[in-house]
Design a protein around this motif. Structure first.
Motif, PDB file in Angstrom:
ATOM      1  N   PRO A 263       0.829  -1.213   0.000  1.00 18.66           N
ATOM      2  CA  PRO A 263       0.000   0.000   0.000  1.00 18.66           C
ATOM      3  C   PRO A 263       0.861   1.261   0.000  1.00 18.66           C
ATOM      4  CG  PRO A 263      -0.884  -1.607   1.537  1.00 18.66           C
ATOM      5  CD  PRO A 263       0.426  -2.158   1.072  1.00 18.66           C
ATOM      6  N   GLY A 264       0.560   2.153  -0.894  1.00 14.92           N
ATOM      7  CA  GLY A 264       1.288   3.416  -0.978  1.00 14.92           C
ATOM      8  C   GLY A 264       2.605   3.347  -1.727  1.00 14.92           C
ATOM      9  N   GLU A 265       3.046   2.153  -2.112  1.00 12.65           N
ATOM     10  CA  GLU A 265       4.360   2.015  -2.736  1.00 12.65           C
ATOM     11  C   GLU A 265       4.388   2.603  -4.150  1.00 12.65           C
ATOM     12  OE1 GLU A 265       7.836  -1.403  -3.321  1.00 12.65           O
ATOM     13  OE2 GLU A 265       5.767  -2.000  -2.857  1.00 12.65           O
ATOM     14  N   VAL A 266       3.295   2.436  -4.894  1.00  7.91           N
ATOM     15  CA  VAL A 266       3.268   2.984  -6.248  1.00  7.91           C
ATOM     16  C   VAL A 266       3.351   4.504  -6.213  1.00  7.91           C
ATOM     17  CG1 VAL A 266       1.911   3.211  -8.357  1.00  7.91           C
ATOM     18  CG2 VAL A 266       1.960   1.033  -7.148  1.00  7.91           C
ATOM     19  N   GLN A 267       2.534   5.131  -5.350  1.00  6.34           N
ATOM     20  CA  GLN A 267       2.563   6.592  -5.237  1.00  6.34           C
ATOM     21  C   GLN A 267       3.966   7.082  -4.879  1.00  6.34           C
ATOM     22  OE1 GLN A 267       0.340   4.529  -3.850  1.00  6.34           O
ATOM     23  NE2 GLN A 267      -1.675   5.495  -3.556  1.00  6.34           N
ATOM     24  N   ALA A 268       4.578   6.437  -3.882  1.00  3.24           N
ATOM     25  CA  ALA A 268       5.903   6.858  -3.422  1.00  3.24           C
ATOM     26  C   ALA A 268       6.944   6.704  -4.524  1.00  3.24           C
ATOM     27  CB  ALA A 268       6.306   6.049  -2.189  1.00  3.24           C
ATOM     28  N   ALA A 269       6.861   5.609  -5.268  1.00  4.75           N
ATOM     29  CA  ALA A 269       7.840   5.361  -6.329  1.00  4.75           C
ATOM     30  C   ALA A 269       7.706   6.390  -7.446  1.00  4.75           C
ATOM     31  CB  ALA A 269       7.663   3.948  -6.877  1.00  4.75           C
ATOM     32  N   LEU A 270       6.470   6.686  -7.842  1.00  3.99           N
ATOM     33  CA  LEU A 270       6.263   7.662  -8.913  1.00  3.99           C
ATOM     34  C   LEU A 270       6.677   9.068  -8.475  1.00  3.99           C
ATOM     35  CD1 LEU A 270       2.865   6.400 -10.340  1.00  3.99           C
ATOM     36  CD2 LEU A 270       5.051   6.414 -11.556  1.00  3.99           C
ATOM     37  N   ARG A 271       6.367   9.417  -7.239  1.00  2.00           N
ATOM     38  CA  ARG A 271       6.792  10.732  -6.736  1.00  2.00           C
ATOM     39  C   ARG A 271       8.321  10.832  -6.714  1.00  2.00           C
ATOM     40  NH1 ARG A 271       2.401  13.438  -4.870  1.00  2.00           N
ATOM     41  NH2 ARG A 271       0.639  12.172  -4.121  1.00  2.00           N
ATOM     42  N   SER A 272       8.958   9.740  -6.314  1.00  2.00           N
ATOM     43  CA  SER A 272      10.423   9.713  -6.294  1.00  2.00           C
ATOM     44  C   SER A 272      10.985   9.886  -7.696  1.00  2.00           C
ATOM     45  CB  SER A 272      10.910   8.389  -5.691  1.00  2.00           C
ATOM     46  OG  SER A 272      12.310   8.272  -5.799  1.00  2.00           O
ATOM     47  N   LEU A 273      10.412   9.171  -8.663  1.00  2.00           N
ATOM     48  CA  LEU A 273      10.864   9.264 -10.048  1.00  2.00           C
ATOM     49  C   LEU A 273      10.674  10.673 -10.589  1.00  2.00           C
ATOM     50  CD1 LEU A 273      11.757   8.067 -12.796  1.00  2.00           C
ATOM     51  CD2 LEU A 273       9.349   7.444 -13.161  1.00  2.00           C
ATOM     52  N   PHE A 274       9.477  11.225 -10.413  1.00  2.00           N
ATOM     53  CA  PHE A 274       9.181  12.546 -10.951  1.00  2.00           C
ATOM     54  C   PHE A 274      10.048  13.632 -10.307  1.00  2.00           C
ATOM     55  CE2 PHE A 274       4.525  11.169 -11.916  1.00  2.00           C
ATOM     56  CZ  PHE A 274       4.989  10.416 -12.982  1.00  2.00           C
ATOM     57  N   GLY A 275      10.473  13.390  -9.067  1.00  2.00           N
ATOM     58  CA  GLY A 275      11.248  14.401  -8.351  1.00  2.00           C
ATOM     59  C   GLY A 275      12.721  14.411  -8.689  1.00  2.00           C
ATOM     60  N   GLU A 276      13.208  13.348  -9.347  1.00  2.00           N
ATOM     61  CA  GLU A 276      14.653  13.253  -9.568  1.00  2.00           C
ATOM     62  C   GLU A 276      15.092  13.621 -10.976  1.00  2.00           C
ATOM     63  OE1 GLU A 276      16.597   9.361  -9.994  1.00  2.00           O
ATOM     64  OE2 GLU A 276      14.618   8.470  -9.683  1.00  2.00           O
ATOM     65  N   ILE A 277      14.168  13.774 -11.915  1.00  2.00           N
ATOM     66  CA  ILE A 277      14.561  14.083 -13.286  1.00  2.00           C
ATOM     67  C   ILE A 277      14.000  15.440 -13.698  1.00  2.00           C
ATOM     68  CG2 ILE A 277      14.937  11.735 -14.102  1.00  2.00           C
ATOM     69  CD1 ILE A 277      12.105  11.555 -15.024  1.00  2.00           C
ATOM     70  N   ASP A 278      14.725  16.112 -14.586  1.00  2.00           N
ATOM     71  CA  ASP A 278      14.368  17.479 -14.958  1.00  2.00           C
ATOM     72  C   ASP A 278      12.995  17.562 -15.606  1.00  2.00           C
ATOM     73  OD1 ASP A 278      16.764  18.391 -13.977  1.00  2.00           O
ATOM     74  OD2 ASP A 278      17.798  18.220 -15.895  1.00  2.00           O
TER      75      ASP A 278
END
Length: 343
Positions: A263-278
């Motif tokens: 639970p919550g892992e998909v949201q966290a992973a996508l937020r992490s991805l979106f936050g690290e690339i320009d």
């Protein structure tokens, strides 16, 4: 805030990885068409933009041996493929390199370059015979990627290669398919880019400069792993750091909509991805639609996140264009974006 392009692809292949002749159903393909078509308008409403998917159909020698024709899958789902194309979806090509030795079982064989290139060529020929044109996009199977595959794709006129899965360690196919004597070793993808790039002719896992190939590599998206209490996390993080020359120090996981997440892992992973690339983006491919509840959960998460920032489900060409835009001011709306989702 700029548009976040999402490429959401589905591989059209048998229900199991190594089926036998006479026992090789591909019913999950029908479920994929039904469910994804049914969700198109809902996703369009959430993202406030037209929705295009990607469908990657297999026409390789394994398909011919199983069903008697390289066109077996495309023949059965011809009306669905036509409907997908009419909706603006990408219809691409998916290639596995399989063989069955005398007296043995089916196995993967990516160790033979000549055989692999021949499979690619014959798959393109079969695709062109069925659709009347060559594919614009393609994916190798089994997470296989090599510089010569990108070179062969380029020579055959393919513009987008979606074979790479960023963050994967090197692995032999004997381990991937235990008990089959499968051949070949997948190279490490630990340090490769997350965003699309045109590869160097000397190293396909790196962007090229003056020597760049005329093809775009579109890696499947990965995010930083969060299981910091796992010994495997630290082992893979160390391997990632060494492979990248310490430019990337954290182990990654490929984002796959069919995976069972906490639970919550998909949201966290996508937020992490979106936050690290320009220029935030996500390329996601479903290998098999046998677990639709997981796929729909992933889509639900994307729709929920679309309330916070504008997303758009696009084909590979618009995925590259939007991702490569230098700033939100550099993004020129394409015909795809101009379509009214209310139609």
């Amino acid at each position: 805030m700029s548009i976040v392009p999402i490429h959401f692809g589905i591989d059209l292949e048998p229900d199991t990885p190594l089926p036998e002749i006479g026992n090789a159903p591909f019913e999950s393909i029908g479920f994929a068409f039904r469910d994804m078509f049914a969700r198109r308008q809902e996703i369009a409403d959430c993202t406030r933009a037209a929705v295009q998917y990607g469908w990657y159909v297999r026409m390789d020698g394994h398909i011919e041996k199983l069903y008697g024709s390289r066109h077996a899958i495309a023949d059965r789902y011809q009306s669905e493929l036509e409907a997908a194309a009419a909706a603006g979806d990408e219809i691409g090509m998916h290639v596995h390199v399989m063989e069955k030795p005398e007296g043995g079982v089916w196995r993967a064989n990516y160790a033979d370059r000549a055989r692999t290139e021949d499979e690619i060529e014959k798959s393109v020929e079969a695709y062109e015979a069925f659709f009347g044109r060559k594919p614009r996009s393609a994916r190798m199977g089994d997470m296989w990627a090599q510089g010569y595959c990108a070179e062969k794709f380029e020579a055959l006129g393919i513009r987008y290669d979606l074979s790479l899965e960023s963050g994967l360690r090197a692995q032999g196919f004997g381990r991937l398919y235990p008990g089959t004597n499968s051949k070949g070793v997948r190279q490490s993808l630990l340090a490769m880019p997350v965003m699309p790039y045109q590869p160097s002719r000397s190293e396909f896992r790196e962007p090229g400069g003056d020597d760049a190939r005329d093809i775009w590599m579109i890696p499947l998206s990965s995010a930083k792993r969060s299981d910091v209490y796992s010994p495997g996390y630290w082992i893979m993080s160390a391997a990632t750091a060494i492979s990248s020359g310490f430019k990337r120090n954290t182990a990654r996981m490929v984002l796959r909509p069919q995976t069972q997440y906490q639970p919550g892992e998909v949201q966290a992973a996508l937020r992490s991805l979106f936050g690290e690339i320009d220029n935030p983006c996500a390329c996601l491919v479903i290998r098999n639609f046998g677990v639709p509840d997981r796929v729909h959960h992933f889509i639900d998460v994307l729709c929920e996140m679309a309330k916070e920032r504008q997303m758009q489900f696009v084909r590979p060409d618009d995925y590259v264009r939007l991702t490569m835009a230098q700033s939100q001011h550099a993004i020129a709306p394409s015909e795809l974006q101009k379509k009214s989702v209310a139609q």
